[in-house]
Motif scaffolding. Structure first.
Motif, PDB file in Angstrom:
ATOM      1  N   THR A 131     -32.650 -38.553  51.564  1.00 13.68           N
ATOM      2  CA  THR A 131     -32.103 -37.397  50.844  1.00 13.68           C
ATOM      3  C   THR A 131     -31.405 -37.887  49.589  1.00 13.68           C
ATOM      4  N   ALA A 132     -31.753 -37.298  48.450  1.00 12.54           N
ATOM      5  CA  ALA A 132     -31.151 -37.730  47.180  1.00 12.54           C
ATOM      6  C   ALA A 132     -30.605 -36.518  46.447  1.00 12.54           C
ATOM      7  N   THR A 133     -29.461 -36.707  45.801  1.00  7.85           N
ATOM      8  CA  THR A 133     -28.888 -35.673  44.938  1.00  7.85           C
ATOM      9  C   THR A 133     -28.991 -36.172  43.502  1.00  7.85           C
ATOM     10  N   SER A 185     -26.906 -30.016  39.520  1.00  9.25           N
ATOM     11  CA  SER A 185     -27.118 -30.882  40.688  1.00  9.25           C
ATOM     12  C   SER A 185     -28.221 -30.314  41.578  1.00  9.25           C
ATOM     13  N   LYS A 186     -29.128 -31.191  42.040  1.00 10.08           N
ATOM     14  CA  LYS A 186     -30.229 -30.745  42.917  1.00 10.08           C
ATOM     15  C   LYS A 186     -30.341 -31.763  44.051  1.00 10.08           C
ATOM     16  N   THR A 233     -28.789 -40.442  40.086  1.00  9.81           N
ATOM     17  CA  THR A 233     -29.321 -40.176  41.429  1.00  9.81           C
ATOM     18  C   THR A 233     -28.427 -40.827  42.467  1.00  9.81           C
ATOM     19  N   THR A 234     -28.020 -40.050  43.452  1.00 11.03           N
ATOM     20  CA  THR A 234     -27.165 -40.564  44.532  1.00 11.03           C
ATOM     21  C   THR A 234     -27.891 -40.420  45.862  1.00 11.03           C
TER      22      THR A 234
END
Lengths: 95, 95
Positions: free
Chosen positions: B50-52, B59-60, B79-80
């Motif tokens: 899962t990446a934000t 933010s997506k 990207t987090t």
């Protein structure tokens, strides 16, 4: 010949647009892609493995580690998984 | 900003020539790449995760399965890894 056809059930097209085509190859031991051609391309080894490639009748065997990325210019070859373990690669073809 | 710099020890350049650059990202949970820009690129998910992504302040969050390949045109984002497991991706940048 197009690898997406010659490699049959061992290949899956992940993405195909006007700039790139991305294919995933899952090759059991002994499987071959069949003779096919690429333009410029990158091969990323998800698993390691040993492959034998025949290009213009010349055979070359190489062993790759997981995480290796290899560049190739236009080429026509047949690739066989000549190792004992299944090999998963991702081929990114530039258009 | 260049992801090969902003992502520090979580990124490795696998291949860099006049046509492509291939980077491998290994992101532990909570890690961020830092704000960076790409040209046309493909992201292949070796693992799922899962990446934000924050792009222009928007933010997506998205979840990807192993083996997915995503195309992106030029973009600037951060990207987090907002999931609980480490995420390994391969980014193929076209030049």
């Amino acid at each position: 010949q197009d690898m997406a056809t010659t490699a049959g059930k061992n290949v899956k097209v992940l993405l195909d647009n006007e700039k790139v085509r991305v294919l995933e190859l899952n090759m059991p031991p002994g499987a071959s892609t069949g003779l096919h051609s690429h333009g410029d391309n990158v091969v990323y080894f998800v698993t390691g493995g040993t492959a034998t490639q025949v290009t213009n009748g010349e055979s070359k065997t190489m062993t790759r580690k997981p995480g290796e990325a290899i560049w190739s210019g236009p080429v026509t070859h047949d690739t066989t998984n000549s190792g004992k373990t299944a090999v998963k690669t991702v081929v990114i073809e530039l258009k």
